[in-house]
Every structure is written in C-alpha cells, then in structure tokens.
Scaffold this active site. Structure first.
Site, PDB file in Angstrom:
ATOM      1  N   LEU A 224      -6.517 -20.795  25.865  1.00  0.00           N
ATOM      2  CA  LEU A 224      -5.198 -20.157  25.518  1.00  0.00           C
ATOM      3  C   LEU A 224      -4.519 -21.155  24.995  1.00  0.00           C
ATOM      4  CD1 LEU A 224      -4.720 -17.458  28.105  1.00  0.00           C
ATOM      5  CD2 LEU A 224      -6.228 -17.073  26.211  1.00  0.00           C
TER       6      LEU A 224
ATOM      7  N   ARG B 289       9.437 -25.356  27.138  1.00  0.00           N
ATOM      8  CA  ARG B 289       9.734 -25.968  28.328  1.00  0.00           C
ATOM      9  C   ARG B 289       9.657 -27.520  28.236  1.00  0.00           C
ATOM     10  NH1 ARG B 289       7.126 -22.360  32.949  1.00  0.00           N
ATOM     11  NH2 ARG B 289       5.722 -21.721  30.991  1.00  0.00           N
TER      12      ARG B 289
ATOM     13  N   GLY C 241       2.352 -13.306  25.101  1.00  0.00           N
ATOM     14  CA  GLY C 241       1.868 -13.654  26.454  1.00  0.00           C
ATOM     15  C   GLY C 241       0.661 -13.886  26.388  1.00  0.00           C
TER      16      GLY C 241
ATOM     17  N   ASP D 262      -2.933 -25.856  28.724  1.00  0.00           N
ATOM     18  CA  ASP D 262      -2.291 -26.597  29.288  1.00  0.00           C
ATOM     19  C   ASP D 262      -2.686 -27.266  30.582  1.00  0.00           C
ATOM     20  OD1 ASP D 262      -1.917 -24.632  31.030  1.00  0.00           O
ATOM     21  OD2 ASP D 262       0.439 -24.529  30.752  1.00  0.00           O
TER      22      ASP D 262
ATOM     23  N   ASN E  56      -1.748 -18.913  41.727  1.00  0.00           N
ATOM     24  CA  ASN E  56      -2.934 -18.833  40.374  1.00  0.00           C
ATOM     25  C   ASN E  56      -3.020 -20.175  39.655  1.00  0.00           C
ATOM     26  OD1 ASN E  56      -4.395 -17.860  38.209  1.00  0.00           O
ATOM     27  ND2 ASN E  56      -2.853 -16.826  37.236  1.00  0.00           N
TER      28      ASN E  56
ATOM     29  N   ASN F 215       3.873 -27.691  32.091  1.00  0.00           N
ATOM     30  CA  ASN F 215       4.949 -26.851  31.378  1.00  0.00           C
ATOM     31  C   ASN F 215       6.022 -27.796  30.973  1.00  0.00           C
ATOM     32  OD1 ASN F 215       3.272 -24.529  31.814  1.00  0.00           O
ATOM     33  ND2 ASN F 215       4.111 -24.527  33.861  1.00  0.00           N
TER      34      ASN F 215
ATOM     35  N   TYR G 179       1.619 -66.049  15.364  1.00  0.00           N
ATOM     36  CA  TYR G 179       1.208 -65.031  14.786  1.00  0.00           C
ATOM     37  C   TYR G 179       0.189 -65.231  13.827  1.00  0.00           C
ATOM     38  CZ  TYR G 179       1.293 -60.734  11.794  1.00  0.00           C
ATOM     39  OH  TYR G 179       0.837 -59.540  10.974  1.00  0.00           O
TER      40      TYR G 179
ATOM     41  N   ARG H 264       5.111 -82.623   4.527  1.00  0.00           N
ATOM     42  CA  ARG H 264       6.524 -82.784   5.131  1.00  0.00           C
ATOM     43  C   ARG H 264       7.222 -84.008   4.206  1.00  0.00           C
ATOM     44  NH1 ARG H 264       3.287 -83.485  10.713  1.00  0.00           N
ATOM     45  NH2 ARG H 264       3.438 -85.708  10.144  1.00  0.00           N
TER      46      ARG H 264
HETATM   47  C1  UD1 Z   1       0.271 -18.948  33.668  1.00  0.00           C
HETATM   48  C2  UD1 Z   1      -0.043 -17.957  34.734  1.00  0.00           C
HETATM   49  C3  UD1 Z   1       0.476 -18.228  36.129  1.00  0.00           C
HETATM   50  C4  UD1 Z   1      -0.254 -19.437  36.615  1.00  0.00           C
HETATM   51  C5  UD1 Z   1      -0.213 -20.677  35.548  1.00  0.00           C
HETATM   52  C6  UD1 Z   1      -0.960 -21.835  35.818  1.00  0.00           C
HETATM   53  C7  UD1 Z   1       0.352 -15.808  33.140  1.00  0.00           C
HETATM   54  C8  UD1 Z   1       1.298 -14.698  32.963  1.00  0.00           C
HETATM   55  N1  UD1 Z   1       0.721 -16.857  33.988  1.00  0.00           N
HETATM   56  O1  UD1 Z   1       1.702 -19.345  33.888  1.00  0.00           O
HETATM   57  O2  UD1 Z   1       0.374 -16.771  36.841  1.00  0.00           O
HETATM   58  O3  UD1 Z   1       0.193 -19.751  37.847  1.00  0.00           O
HETATM   59  O4  UD1 Z   1      -0.493 -20.073  34.044  1.00  0.00           O
HETATM   60  O5  UD1 Z   1      -0.978 -22.730  35.231  1.00  0.00           O
HETATM   61  O6  UD1 Z   1      -0.575 -15.989  32.592  1.00  0.00           O
HETATM   62  N2  UD1 Z   1      -0.203 -18.786  25.751  1.00  0.00           N
HETATM   63  C9  UD1 Z   1      -0.845 -18.241  24.757  1.00  0.00           C
HETATM   64  N3  UD1 Z   1      -0.077 -17.158  24.132  1.00  0.00           N
HETATM   65  C10 UD1 Z   1       1.084 -16.664  24.668  1.00  0.00           C
HETATM   66  C11 UD1 Z   1       1.629 -17.529  25.892  1.00  0.00           C
HETATM   67  C12 UD1 Z   1       0.902 -18.508  26.296  1.00  0.00           C
HETATM   68  O7  UD1 Z   1      -1.984 -18.724  24.280  1.00  0.00           O
HETATM   69  O8  UD1 Z   1       1.438 -15.767  24.239  1.00  0.00           O
HETATM   70  C13 UD1 Z   1      -1.156 -20.110  26.393  1.00  0.00           C
HETATM   71  C14 UD1 Z   1      -0.125 -21.250  26.631  1.00  0.00           C
HETATM   72  O9  UD1 Z   1      -0.289 -22.065  25.298  1.00  0.00           O
HETATM   73  C15 UD1 Z   1      -0.842 -22.068  27.627  1.00  0.00           C
HETATM   74  C16 UD1 Z   1      -1.497 -20.903  28.454  1.00  0.00           C
HETATM   75  O10 UD1 Z   1      -1.320 -19.789  27.604  1.00  0.00           O
HETATM   76  O11 UD1 Z   1      -1.771 -22.906  27.252  1.00  0.00           O
HETATM   77  C17 UD1 Z   1      -0.565 -20.474  29.583  1.00  0.00           C
HETATM   78  O12 UD1 Z   1       0.689 -20.111  29.343  1.00  0.00           O
HETATM   79  P1  UD1 Z   1       2.040 -20.620  30.111  1.00  0.00           P
HETATM   80  O13 UD1 Z   1       3.357 -20.401  29.219  1.00  0.00           O
HETATM   81  O14 UD1 Z   1       1.930 -22.241  30.453  1.00  0.00           O
HETATM   82  O15 UD1 Z   1       1.935 -20.105  31.294  1.00  0.00           O
HETATM   83  P2  UD1 Z   1       2.415 -20.070  32.883  1.00  0.00           P
HETATM   84  O16 UD1 Z   1       3.957 -19.964  32.801  1.00  0.00           O
HETATM   85  O17 UD1 Z   1       2.354 -21.752  33.089  1.00  0.00           O
HETATM   86 MG    MG Z   2       1.529 -23.139  32.077  1.00  0.00          MG
END
Ligand code: UD1
Ligand code: MG
Length: 441
Positions: A8, A15, A85, A111, A173, A230, A348, A422
């Site tokens: 993802l 942030r 999400g 991430d 998680n 994050n 250099y 010189r």
């Molecule tokens: C997420 C988890 C959380 C966990 C944490 C671990 C959810 C709702 N929460 O939170 O339980 O403890 O990771 O690191 O999953 N992304 C998408 N599409 C979106 C939103 C996010 O692809 O619409 C991707 C982001 O690019 C990222 C990953 O999903 O790589 C996680 O998203 P992030 O916003 O970092 O979630 P957390 O708040 O860290």
């Molecule tokens: Mg995250």
C-alpha cells in the site's frame, strides 16, 4: 513461494510535512518503498503496488529502479475519492482486491522499510485464514491497538478512534497481514468509513471476520523491523536502524570500522578485500571500496577506490576511479581517474586523468571550468606538479614533465619538459628599513 504481495503506497503522507510522496523519502540513500519491494521480490513473483498521490512519480522511479523485474511488479491506482484509507486501497477495483496470481496474499504498508524476508516468512508460516503481525510496545502511540483473546485476534482499534482505556493497550498492529483471497472478497465490500478519519480501514476486516468465528492468528514480531514511518522523526529512527545493519554487514564481511556509530554508509555501497574505515567517514551512492584505508571525516560519493588510502578530511565526489593512490587531507577530487598518484594536501582535481608515478604538490588546482564549460586535464606518468600550480584546462601534459611551483599553466607540455611561468625574484637590499622608515643600527 506461492504468495502474492500487495504493497500500500497510495497515502498522502501529510505527517511527513514534505512535498515528496511519503514512500519516496529515502533512508541510507534509497527510497523507503524500494526496501519493501526488494524483500517482497525474495518471496514472490507477483507484486502489486497501490498508488494514488503523485502516482506518476512513484511509478516512474520504481520502474527505473526495478527495470530487471518489471514483469513481476504491477501498479494499481486507488479510487481515492470514493474509497480513501488502507481498506479503500483494495476497494473500488473491477476485480476485488486485484487479479493476483495466488490465493495467499501478503499485504504490507509501504512505509515499513525495515522489514526483512525472514520476518515476512514468519507471518506466512501459520496455516490460518488471517495472520496479523503484532508487537508489544512501550510507547504504542500512533499505532492501531490489537485486542487478543485466547491467542486469537478479536479487533483492531485505530488510535484516533480509541478511548483512554484502549490507548493503554500496549499490543499494536505492526502493519503486515497474510490473508486468503476469499476473505478479502467477502469482507472488503462490507467495510464502511464510519470512523474518526472517515476512511475505509483495512483493519476493520479483523473485527468483521472474528465476529464470523474466523481464526485470526497473531504473530509477534520485532519492533525494529516493523517501524512504520509517519514522520521525519520516524524516518531518522529507521535510518539509524538501517545504518547499524549496513555497518554490521560490512564488519561481518571483514571490513574494519572504527567507532562504527559515527560512520554513514548507503545501501548500495560495496566493500571488497581488506578495508579500514576510520571514524566520521561518509560513503554514499554506488561506491565500491576495495582493499583501501579511508581515514577520518572523509566523504566518498559514487566512486570506485582500489588499493588506496584516502584522507583524513578528503572529498571524493561522484564519478572517480582511484587506483593505487594516496590522497591526503583537504584534497577534493571530482570525475577523475587517478592511477598510482600522490596528492597529499590541499588540492582540487576535477575532470582529470593522472597516471602512475605522478606527484601533485600542495595547493594544486585544476581550473576545469571557464564559466561556460568544463574541460579536461590529462597528466601522463612521472609528472611532478609543483605546489601552488594552476592547471588551466583543457591541458595535456605528457609523461616525465617537471612543473615548477607557482606555475600558471595554460599550454600543453611535451615529454621531458620543465615548465615555469613565474617572474624572476628580485631582492632589494635594505628595502625593509626604507619601507618602515627605520635606520639601520
Ligand atoms: C496503519 C494501520 C495501523 C497500524 C499501522 C502500522 C490502518 C487503518 N491502520 O496506520 O493499525 O498500526 O499502519 O504501521 O490500516 N495508504 C494507501 N491508501 C490510503 C491510505 C494509506 O495506500 O488511502 C498506504 C500508505 O501509503 C501507507 C500505508 O497505507 O504506506 C499505511 O498508511 P498510514 O496512513 O501510514 O497508516 P497508519 O496511520 O500508520
Ligand atoms: Mg504508517
């Protein structure tokens, strides 16, 4: 292994407070997403990356970095406007979740650059419809809290939706899930966005499945490998962990590193043979160091160093090839090939080629830039370049040439030449006393 991997990488990463997409932020010189892809490719030939924010940039840079295995990497555009999400990342596609090659699916957040093949394999080990990576943290703030009962996961509650008592739960998680495709097909359409962030949470699948008595197995993992990035603070913490890994890998391979915690290495740096690295050294890019000593506070970028000693406090800029050479303090070298050269101090050397037996005196400068273009300086074998000489490029200096100290050289030199430019020195007797109006006693 018969597993498909979904990464993802579509989130905005607000942030991070940066215009760069979060997953393209680098640790140890490499984009964080690329670490996950590299580990995923070790266990799967079917990788799916979900993108949305600045997707063209992410796709382009990824395709360039993984050009040899593009047949194994697929990109999917998240329908972010309708389905934001982590759950939304897998919804809204014509086929839910994606046309994956295998039924077993490993889902990774993009991430988490510190994950390793070994840790991923641990999550794939249990025979369970859903396996979830969890860790127990001293400070779990920011992570979703996991409710485990009788060794089975019941629910994940996101920090933003958690009440004070849920926030005290230290089991969190870690962000990697092994899920059977049929589970995703059943539960993704049932996700809703009735929560604090108005997003479709992937983590809500756990609650829905557990209510249907589906087994969800927690696998406890090492915090260091699952750090979710994050913020810029997390980025620097992850880089610290990665640096320790890179340095230990080099040390285990036979490199001597003094005060390792002061040494910065990037992910593509390669060592061969007997190398010694002194404190404060920084080696970046695709540098290769073979049988060499790199002394304190030297910076080496994208260069090859073989059988040489460099520094202290030298700067080897990109594009250098340095063989059997001594480079001393305050010497800067750029895009140059040096073979069997001595350049001991304060120089250099840019855009040049210098051959064996040549000596570069203190303060020698190759004037390689005329304000419009860069020019080359070619120096043959056994050339003695006296201190404080300016070599105004383009220049071709053949072998066995002696250049007097303080020369400003604008013309080529032939084999055997002595070059001097010189004005003659004149000593005026008594000039000191006349200048200061003193009378000689
Ligand atoms: C997420 C988890 C959380 C966990 C944490 C671990 C959810 C709702 N929460 O939170 O339980 O403890 O990771 O690191 O999953 N992304 C998408 N599409 C979106 C939103 C996010 O692809 O619409 C991707 C982001 O690019 C990222 C990953 O999903 O790589 C996680 O998203 P992030 O916003 O970092 O979630 P957390 O708040 O860290
Ligand atoms: Mg995250």
């Amino acid at each position: 292994m018969s597993v498909s991997v979904i990464i993802l990488a579509a989130g905005a990463g607000t942030r991070m407070k940066s215009p760069l997409p979060k997953v393209l932020h680098k640790i140890c010189g490499k984009e964080m997403l690329f670490f996950s892809i590299k580990e995923a490719l070790k266990i799967s030939d079917d990788i799916h990356i979900v993108v949305f924010h600045q997707y063209d940039k992410i796709i382009q840079t990824t395709q360039k970095a993984f050009e040899d295995c593009l047949d194994k990497i697929n990109f999917h555009l998240q329908n972010y406007d309708c389905y934001p999400g982590t759950g939304g990342a897998l919804m809204g596609a014509s086929q839910t979740p994606f046309p994956t090659k295998y039924d077993k699916i490993l889902i990774l957040n993009g991430d988490m650059p510190l994950i390793t093949q070994e840790e991923l394999e641990k999550i794939l080990l249990p025979i369970s419809p859903i396996t979830l990576s969890v860790f127990t943290l001293e400070n779990p703030s920011g992570y979703g809290r996991v409710i485990v009962e009788n060794q089975k996961v019941q629910k994940i509650i996101e920090e933003k939706d958690a009440c004070e008592s849920i926030k005290t739960i230290s089991t969190a998680n870690a962000g990697v899930y092994a899920i059977h495709k049929s589970i995703l097909e059943t539960y993704l359409p049932k996700l809703h966005n009735d929560n604090a962030q108005k997003e479709f949470y992937l983590t809500d699948i756990i609650d829905l499945a557990s209510k249907d008595k589906i087994d969800i197995t927690p696998v406890f993992v090492d915090e260091k490998s699952f750090l979710g990035i994050n913020s810029k603070l997390h980025l620097s913490q992850a880089e610290d962990v990665m640096l320790e890994r890179l340095r230990n890998q080099a040390i285990n391979q036979g490199v001597t590193i003094h005060l390792p915690h002061t040494v910065y290495l990037e992910a593509d740096v390669v060592f061969e043979g007997q190398c010694h690295i002194q404190p404060g050294v920084c080696i970046s890019g695709k540098s290769k160091i073979v049988n060499s000593v790199i002394k304190s506070h030297t910076v080496i970028e994208d260069s090859l160093i073989e059988n040489s000693d460099i520094g202290p406090m030298a700067h080897i800029r990109p594009g250098c090839q340095i063989f059997n050479t001594h480079i001393g303090n305050f010497v800067e070298v750029k895009a140059s090939k040096l073979t069997g050269v001595k350049a001991g101090h304060l120089s250099y050397l840019g855009d040049c080629q210098i051959d064996k037996g040549s000596n570069i005196g203190a303060g020698v400068i190759t004037c390689n830039y005329d304000g419009k273009k860069k020019h080359k300086t070619i120096i043959g074998e056994n050339v003695f370049v006296g201190s404080d000489t300016q070599l105004i490029a383009p220049l071709n200096i053949q072998s066995n040439v002696l250049i007097a100290s303080g020369t400003t050289m604008t013309k080529d030199a032939k084999e055997g030449d002595l070059v001097v430019s010189r004005i003659k020195q004149e000593n005026k007797s008594g000039g000191f006393y006349r200048f200061f109006n003193l009378f000689k006693k």
